[in-house]
Design a protein around this motif. Structure first.
Motif, PDB file in Angstrom:
ATOM      1  N   ILE A 289      -4.068  -0.212  10.977  1.00  0.00           N
ATOM      2  CA  ILE A 289      -4.145   0.684   9.820  1.00  0.00           C
ATOM      3  C   ILE A 289      -2.975   1.651   9.797  1.00  0.00           C
ATOM      4  CG2 ILE A 289      -5.539   2.485   8.733  1.00  0.00           C
ATOM      5  CD1 ILE A 289      -8.004   1.102   9.779  1.00  0.00           C
ATOM      6  N   THR A 290      -2.514   2.074  10.985  1.00  0.00           N
ATOM      7  CA  THR A 290      -1.408   3.030  11.050  1.00  0.00           C
ATOM      8  C   THR A 290      -0.154   2.464  10.396  1.00  0.00           C
ATOM      9  OG1 THR A 290      -2.293   3.945  13.105  1.00  0.00           O
ATOM     10  CG2 THR A 290       0.005   4.410  12.595  1.00  0.00           C
ATOM     11  N   SER A 291       0.186   1.216  10.722  1.00  0.00           N
ATOM     12  CA  SER A 291       1.368   0.595  10.121  1.00  0.00           C
ATOM     13  C   SER A 291       1.169   0.361   8.628  1.00  0.00           C
ATOM     14  CB  SER A 291       1.689  -0.722  10.827  1.00  0.00           C
ATOM     15  OG  SER A 291       2.039  -0.496  12.177  1.00  0.00           O
ATOM     16  N   LYS A 292      -0.050   0.042   8.238  1.00  0.00           N
ATOM     17  CA  LYS A 292      -0.312  -0.160   6.812  1.00  0.00           C
ATOM     18  C   LYS A 292      -0.096   1.120   6.027  1.00  0.00           C
ATOM     19  CE  LYS A 292      -3.570  -4.025   7.100  1.00  0.00           C
ATOM     20  NZ  LYS A 292      -4.952  -4.485   6.831  1.00  0.00           N
ATOM     21  N   GLU A 293      -0.516   2.255   6.602  1.00  0.00           N
ATOM     22  CA  GLU A 293      -0.301   3.521   5.904  1.00  0.00           C
ATOM     23  C   GLU A 293       1.182   3.861   5.803  1.00  0.00           C
ATOM     24  OE1 GLU A 293      -2.560   6.550   7.788  1.00  0.00           O
ATOM     25  OE2 GLU A 293      -4.442   5.974   6.839  1.00  0.00           O
ATOM     26  N   ILE A 294       1.937   3.540   6.858  1.00  0.00           N
ATOM     27  CA  ILE A 294       3.371   3.811   6.810  1.00  0.00           C
ATOM     28  C   ILE A 294       4.031   2.953   5.745  1.00  0.00           C
ATOM     29  CG2 ILE A 294       5.530   3.572   8.101  1.00  0.00           C
ATOM     30  CD1 ILE A 294       4.034   4.327  10.627  1.00  0.00           C
ATOM     31  N   CYS A 295       3.617   1.690   5.626  1.00  0.00           N
ATOM     32  CA  CYS A 295       4.238   0.770   4.677  1.00  0.00           C
ATOM     33  C   CYS A 295       3.702   0.927   3.254  1.00  0.00           C
ATOM     34  CB  CYS A 295       4.035  -0.669   5.143  1.00  0.00           C
ATOM     35  SG  CYS A 295       4.787  -1.036   6.753  1.00  0.00           S
ATOM     36  N   ASP A 296       2.561   1.576   3.089  1.00  0.00           N
ATOM     37  CA  ASP A 296       1.947   1.724   1.766  1.00  0.00           C
ATOM     38  C   ASP A 296       2.802   2.638   0.888  1.00  0.00           C
ATOM     39  OD1 ASP A 296       0.373   2.026  -0.446  1.00  0.00           O
ATOM     40  OD2 ASP A 296      -1.474   2.423   0.666  1.00  0.00           O
ATOM     41  N   PRO A 297       3.250   2.165  -0.285  1.00  0.00           N
ATOM     42  CA  PRO A 297       4.065   3.020  -1.169  1.00  0.00           C
ATOM     43  C   PRO A 297       3.336   4.285  -1.608  1.00  0.00           C
ATOM     44  CG  PRO A 297       4.178   0.718  -1.859  1.00  0.00           C
ATOM     45  CD  PRO A 297       3.104   0.800  -0.827  1.00  0.00           C
ATOM     46  N   GLN A 298       2.002   4.224  -1.670  1.00  0.00           N
ATOM     47  CA  GLN A 298       1.240   5.375  -2.100  1.00  0.00           C
ATOM     48  C   GLN A 298       0.997   6.383  -0.975  1.00  0.00           C
ATOM     49  OE1 GLN A 298       0.623   5.752  -5.314  1.00  0.00           O
ATOM     50  NE2 GLN A 298       1.646   3.758  -5.622  1.00  0.00           N
ATOM     51  N   TYR A 315      17.252  13.460   3.634  1.00  0.00           N
ATOM     52  CA  TYR A 315      15.807  13.276   3.586  1.00  0.00           C
ATOM     53  C   TYR A 315      15.516  11.784   3.402  1.00  0.00           C
ATOM     54  CZ  TYR A 315      16.068  18.284   2.712  1.00  0.00           C
ATOM     55  OH  TYR A 315      16.337  19.629   2.827  1.00  0.00           O
ATOM     56  N   TRP A 316      14.422  11.346   3.952  1.00  0.00           N
ATOM     57  CA  TRP A 316      14.092   9.937   3.894  1.00  0.00           C
ATOM     58  C   TRP A 316      12.583   9.756   3.773  1.00  0.00           C
ATOM     59  CZ3 TRP A 316      11.503   8.094   8.433  1.00  0.00           C
ATOM     60  CH2 TRP A 316      11.475   9.009   9.498  1.00  0.00           C
ATOM     61  N   LYS A 317      12.187   8.633   3.232  1.00  0.00           N
ATOM     62  CA  LYS A 317      10.762   8.345   3.050  1.00  0.00           C
ATOM     63  C   LYS A 317      10.214   7.601   4.275  1.00  0.00           C
ATOM     64  CE  LYS A 317      10.792   8.289  -2.005  1.00  0.00           C
ATOM     65  NZ  LYS A 317      10.475   7.517  -3.239  1.00  0.00           N
ATOM     66  N   LEU A 318       8.980   7.885   4.569  1.00  0.00           N
ATOM     67  CA  LEU A 318       8.360   7.332   5.768  1.00  0.00           C
ATOM     68  C   LEU A 318       8.279   5.811   5.726  1.00  0.00           C
ATOM     69  CD1 LEU A 318       6.945   7.922   8.447  1.00  0.00           C
ATOM     70  CD2 LEU A 318       4.797   8.104   7.195  1.00  0.00           C
ATOM     71  N   ASN A 319       8.096   5.228   4.546  1.00  0.00           N
ATOM     72  CA  ASN A 319       7.931   3.774   4.487  1.00  0.00           C
ATOM     73  C   ASN A 319       9.223   3.019   4.765  1.00  0.00           C
ATOM     74  OD1 ASN A 319       9.298   4.381   2.158  1.00  0.00           O
ATOM     75  ND2 ASN A 319       8.013   3.127   0.812  1.00  0.00           N
ATOM     76  N   SER A 320      10.353   3.728   4.935  1.00  0.00           N
ATOM     77  CA  SER A 320      11.594   3.050   5.321  1.00  0.00           C
ATOM     78  C   SER A 320      11.536   2.550   6.761  1.00  0.00           C
ATOM     79  CB  SER A 320      12.787   4.000   5.146  1.00  0.00           C
ATOM     80  OG  SER A 320      12.669   5.111   6.023  1.00  0.00           O
ATOM     81  N   THR A 321      10.581   3.034   7.546  1.00  0.00           N
ATOM     82  CA  THR A 321      10.416   2.559   8.936  1.00  0.00           C
ATOM     83  C   THR A 321       9.256   1.582   9.048  1.00  0.00           C
ATOM     84  OG1 THR A 321       8.974   4.439   9.492  1.00  0.00           O
ATOM     85  CG2 THR A 321      11.338   4.721   9.849  1.00  0.00           C
ATOM     86  N   CYS A 322       8.945   0.894   7.956  1.00  0.00           N
ATOM     87  CA  CYS A 322       7.800  -0.026   7.937  1.00  0.00           C
ATOM     88  C   CYS A 322       7.948  -1.125   8.988  1.00  0.00           C
ATOM     89  CB  CYS A 322       7.666  -0.629   6.545  1.00  0.00           C
ATOM     90  SG  CYS A 322       6.375  -1.901   6.406  1.00  0.00           S
ATOM     91  N   LEU A 323       9.089  -1.815   8.963  1.00  0.00           N
ATOM     92  CA  LEU A 323       9.294  -2.909   9.920  1.00  0.00           C
ATOM     93  C   LEU A 323       9.301  -2.392  11.350  1.00  0.00           C
ATOM     94  CD1 LEU A 323       9.922  -5.908  10.367  1.00  0.00           C
ATOM     95  CD2 LEU A 323      12.356  -5.355  10.153  1.00  0.00           C
ATOM     96  N   TYR A 324       9.876  -1.238  11.547  1.00  0.00           N
ATOM     97  CA  TYR A 324       9.942  -0.637  12.878  1.00  0.00           C
ATOM     98  C   TYR A 324       8.548  -0.361  13.411  1.00  0.00           C
ATOM     99  CZ  TYR A 324      12.495   2.011  16.438  1.00  0.00           C
ATOM    100  OH  TYR A 324      13.053   2.441  17.604  1.00  0.00           O
ATOM    101  N   SER A 325       7.636   0.093  12.555  1.00  0.00           N
ATOM    102  CA  SER A 325       6.268   0.381  12.999  1.00  0.00           C
ATOM    103  C   SER A 325       5.518  -0.894  13.347  1.00  0.00           C
ATOM    104  CB  SER A 325       5.519   1.156  11.910  1.00  0.00           C
ATOM    105  OG  SER A 325       5.347   0.353  10.747  1.00  0.00           O
ATOM    106  N   TRP A 326       5.774  -1.979  12.596  1.00  0.00           N
ATOM    107  CA  TRP A 326       5.143  -3.250  12.936  1.00  0.00           C
ATOM    108  C   TRP A 326       5.643  -3.757  14.289  1.00  0.00           C
ATOM    109  CZ3 TRP A 326       0.919  -4.621  10.773  1.00  0.00           C
ATOM    110  CH2 TRP A 326       0.656  -4.356   9.436  1.00  0.00           C
ATOM    111  N   GLN A 327       6.939  -3.632  14.532  1.00  0.00           N
ATOM    112  CA  GLN A 327       7.487  -4.043  15.829  1.00  0.00           C
ATOM    113  C   GLN A 327       6.881  -3.225  16.970  1.00  0.00           C
ATOM    114  OE1 GLN A 327      11.662  -3.449  15.162  1.00  0.00           O
ATOM    115  NE2 GLN A 327      11.946  -5.369  14.065  1.00  0.00           N
TER     116      GLN A 327
END
Length: 882
Positions: A289-298, A315-327
């Motif tokens: 769920i943690t990675s899903k929240e990071i990758c969720d656009p909302q 400044y940067w958006k959290l979902n830019s590290t989506c792949l990194y969180s899955w890894q």
């Protein structure tokens, strides 16, 4: 001198070159001075050779010299040395070498019903066990008929023969009778003759070519069998013929391959468990769920993060590290804790079971009563040469060389200062790599920013600035490691020689300690930085921490929202895999290329004139540090798979693949590329055993700290059981909970992005706050920007986890160590029975011998009495005298 032929043709060989000719050819410009000096040197060497060879012949050895005209360079003499039976028997008695006296009557363990499953992994019995089991006893020349001697030529194995010959060579003098006592002390042994250039090399001969059997049916073909059944890579799944290795190379090399094979076998179980933990991370991918929240656009797409560096970072958006969180989830999951605890117990099982395997080998190879004191107390020639003083030995009452305490203390201090300097040099290099990471991160962040003008839009989503920085820094760090290792190897040998250790054992232990300490810092310091320092001393917006102070503008690194564990994994993977690939390529290619170059002349000769001793001469010399570097390589690998295994469960699998190759590469080197080393005895792996024990204990501590502080496991558990909203056990909301707020208007000017760096989606009028990774009160709170209670709860949970995990693992380790006896019960029984039988049969032998002598003396007395004239009886003579 007769031509020596047959299976025991030459037990060893000395090579000597015409040094005068070679000097003149290399210095044509000053031939007169070189010739005069060369003639003088040549005369001294010739005189030493004559004295030495005459003393060898007096000791009973048989010598044969090959003329230099028959060698490939027309400059080299070959002196072949053969030890006849009388010499072997005499020195076997002196060295108390154990030999068989009775076939073993202890039945072997019966094969189980499932033993057929391992049939494919076993070699033929004549290869695995080249000789039957015997009870053995120290050889005694006066009791030759007590031992099982069928053939005197084959009674002593090749390793014993060349060990005896080398024993004689190292103690044979080459001085004249009228020299001083000190000159006599310094004029002993082949080692000094090699050092002063009298001879160029000395080595035992291989028994045959490795690619085909010996033509003489009476000659051994053990080298051929070792190559066919052991050294080829296609035999990687077969068991090693340890008995054959021991017979050919000696017990010391046999112990190394036994340990390496056992270590590889034990790695299989660690690799299987590591793969299971990795597969669990892959299968639980969708439940994260943690990675899903990071990758969720909302959710992740609406969270604006604060800049990670000054000026160049935006400044940067959290979902830019989506792949990194899955890894990160692949290695940072619930299985990590289990695997870390498992490896702590695995290390104990490995060490304890190795003790049992070692005890079994000690019995099978007759090393139980082997006393290493004689070898350990042998004074090094370098010690005798450099020590001008002498004092009386209280035990032997003989004067021996002595190094005064002030000189010893000064040398020790200089050695310690040198080691400290090189250690500081490593730390300085690591600091340089950290500075590189801080400086380059800003450049990667600027290039990979999310903007329509970016030239690497397709790569940017896959390679984040954190990943790009980590990979490049790890590669640079690995290159620095290789360079420092190359330089320090020579420095370590130099400073160890400077200390002038007295015995060979002391020299080896000092060098082992210095090399391992340096390699430990060199290989592991970067991993320790990522695991325990990166992201721990960052500060927060408006109060950031800097590496060398604020003037350096090098802001300390932060961890990604997914944690620093994936960066530790990257660092470990690059350094460990890179070391294994470079090490295997170096071990396989360098000896091969050197041998091809060295034998380029000899290969052009016909097979009949390219003699066996010339072929062996063209091979690489097996130095005294040969096994040292092999052990060092494996112990460093052992540290990788134990100290940081919680961050990379696949590390044991990589080590397993490497070791399967390592066994065959080492076997191939020993069999085909190296001269045959002098056989040496050893009961165990020496000082490396204690080093492995220290690494095993340290691994429990490091893995506990990695799970507690590097992984995000503890913060997630605290959130799940204490801070989650509602009664449902879910991780929803964890990302929002783990990020703190900061008011953008309060960020100092030095920390703000430069004009034009902000992405197009950023609007300062609508975006008033940014988020950062920490647990601090939000702006407007009475305790704004100070740590919340959740931070202290997480810290307490981390410390509690470390204490609990260490105690649990250590208790299990000590219980397992206590439960598993170091020596198997079966081996203890065999040792006791063998000692009993030795005493019993020796007693019976002595009694029978005494009876035979008495019967012979009685028969001789009877014969003498029958030849004497008859005399009055004893009673009659007595009565007459009275």
């Amino acid at each position: 001198m007769k031509k020596l032929t047959g299976k025991t043709n030459e037990d060893t060989l000395i090579e000597m070159s015409n040094m005068l000719d070679s000097q003149i050819e290399g210095n044509n410009g000053s031939i007169n001075s070189i010739s005069d000096r060369g003639t003088q040197l040549h005369g001294h060497r010739e005189e030493r050779r004559r004295e030495f060879e005459a003393n060898l012949e007096e000791a009973g050895l048989e010598l044969e010299t090959e003329d230099k005209s028959e060698s490939d360079d027309r400059k080299t003499y070959y002196l072949k040395i053969h030890a006849p039976w009388e010499v072997l028997a005499n020195y076997a008695d002196v060295l108390k070498i154990k030999v068989p006296f009775k076939a073993s009557d202890i039945s072997k363990a019966r094969e189980g019903h499932l033993e057929w499953l391992t049939q494919a992994f076993r070699l033929p019995d004549n290869i695995m066990r080249p000789e039957p089991d015997y009870f053995t006893a120290p050889f005694d020349k006066s009791k030759v008929d007590f031992f099982l001697i069928d053939d005197k030529d084959t009674f002593f194995p090749p390793s014993t023969r060349n060990r005896i010959v080398y024993y004689i060579l190292t103690r044979c003098p080459y001085y004249k009778e009228d020299c001083t006592e000190r000159d006599k002390t310094l004029s002993l042994g082949i080692k000094r003759l090699l050092n002063n250039g009298t001879y160029t090399s000395a080595y035992p001969l291989h028994d045959c070519k490795y690619w085909k059997k010996a033509q003489d049916a009476q000659c051994e073909s053990e080298r051929y069998h070792l190559y066919r059944y052991w050294a080829r890579f296609l035999c990687f799944y077969k068991k090693q013929p340890l008995n054959l290795i021991k017979n050919y190379y000696g017990e010391k090399i046999g112990i190394y391959f036994a340990w390496l094979g056992f270590y590889t076998e034990m790695l299989f179980f660690a690799a299987v468990m590591g793969v299971i933990c990795f597969v669990y991370g892959v299968l639980s991918y969708e439940d994260n769920i943690t990675s899903k929240e990071i990758c969720d656009p909302q959710i992740g797409g609406m969270i604006v993060m604060c800049p990670l560096c000054d000026k160049k970072c935006t400044y940067w958006k959290l979902n830019s590290t989506c792949l990194y969180s899955w890894q990160s989830h692949l290695f940072d999951n619930e299985g990590t804790v289990f695997f870390a605890m498992f490896m702590g117990i695995w290390v104990t099982l490995f060490l304890e079971f190795w003790k049992r395997r070692q005890a079994r080998l000690e019995y099978e190879w007759d090393l139980v009563d082997f006393e290493e004191e004689q070898q350990q107390l042998q004074i090094r020639p370098e010690y005798e040469l450099k020590c001008t003083g002498s004092r009386l030995n209280r035990v032997t009452q003989v004067k021996e060389p002595y190094l005064p305490f002030p000189s010893k203390c000064a040398r020790f201090c200089l050695s310690g200062a040198t080691v400290l300097f090189w250690t500081c040099l490593i730390v300085a290099c690591i600091m340089g790599v950290i500075a590189y990471r801080l400086a380059v991160y800003a450049a990667f962040a600027s290039v990979m920013k999310d903007s329509p003008t970016s030239k690497i839009q397709l790569v940017g989503p896959l390679i984040t600035p954190q990943l790009a920085t980590s990979v490049t820094a790890s590669c640079i760090n690995f290159v620095i490691i290789l360079i420092l290792n190359f330089l320090y190897e020579h420095v370590a040998i130099w400073i160890t020689d400077m200390e002038i250790p007295k015995t060979h054992l002391e020299y080896e232990n000092k060098l082992t300690l210095k090399m391992f300490m340096f390699q430990f810092v060199n290989y592991y310091s970067s991993c320790f930085y990522v695991a325990f320092f990166k992201g721990k001393f960052v500060g927060y917006p408006g109060n950031y921490s800097y590496m060398f102070g604020k003037w350096s503008k090098l802001r300390n690194e932060e961890c990604a929202p997914g944690g620093c564990l994936i960066e530790l994994t990257t660092q470990l993977l690059i350094v460990m895999a890179g070391k294994q690939m470079v090490g295997n390529a170096q071990e396989a290619l360098l000896p091969l290329l050197r041998n091809l170059w060295g034998s380029r002349k000899g290969r052009s000769h016909p097979e009949s004139t390219y003699s066996r001793w010339e072929q062996d001469h063209n091979l690489q010399n097996f130095s005294q540090f040969g096994l040292f570097y092999e052990y060092l390589e494996m112990v460093i690998q052992f540290g990788f798979i134990t100290l940081f295994v919680a961050s990379f469960p696949l590390a044991p699998l990589l080590a397993l693949f490497n070791n399967i190759l390592e066994v065959r590469v080492d076997a191939w080197k020993f069999t085909t590329q190296f001269r045959r080393p002098v056989a040496a005895k050893a009961r165990n792996i020496g000082a490396w055993k204690e080093i492995l024990n220290v690494v095993a204990i340290l691994s429990v501590v490091t893995n506990a700290f990695i799970v507690a502080f590097t992984s995000d496991m503890i913060p997630r558990l605290v959130y799940l059981y204490v801070y989650r909203p509602g009664s449902e056990a879910t991780m929803r909301g964890y990302i929002t909970n783990s990020l703190s707020f900061y008011n953008i208007s309060q960020i100092p000017e030095d920390n703000l992005p430069e004009h034009g760096e902000n992405p197009s989606w950023f609007n300062s009028s609508t975006t008033t706050t940014c988020r950062y990774r920490d647990y601090r009160y939000p702006p407007g709170h009475e305790k704004q920007y100070t740590h919340t209670m959740q931070f202290w709860h997480i810290l307490a949970a981390r410390l509690a986890f470390i204490v609990i995990m260490e105690h649990v693992v250590f208790v299990v380790k000590f219980f397992v160590a206590w439960l598993i006896p170091d020596v198997p019960v079966e081996v203890k029984a065999r040792i006791k029975r063998e000692r009993f039988l030795v005493q019993k049969y020796l007693h019976k032998y002595e009694v029978d011998k005494l009876k035979m002598q008495l019967s012979q003396s009685c028969s001789q007395a009877t014969e003498k009495a029958s030849l004497l004239p008859s005399s009055p009886s004893k009673h009659r003579v007595l009565s007459e005298s009275i």
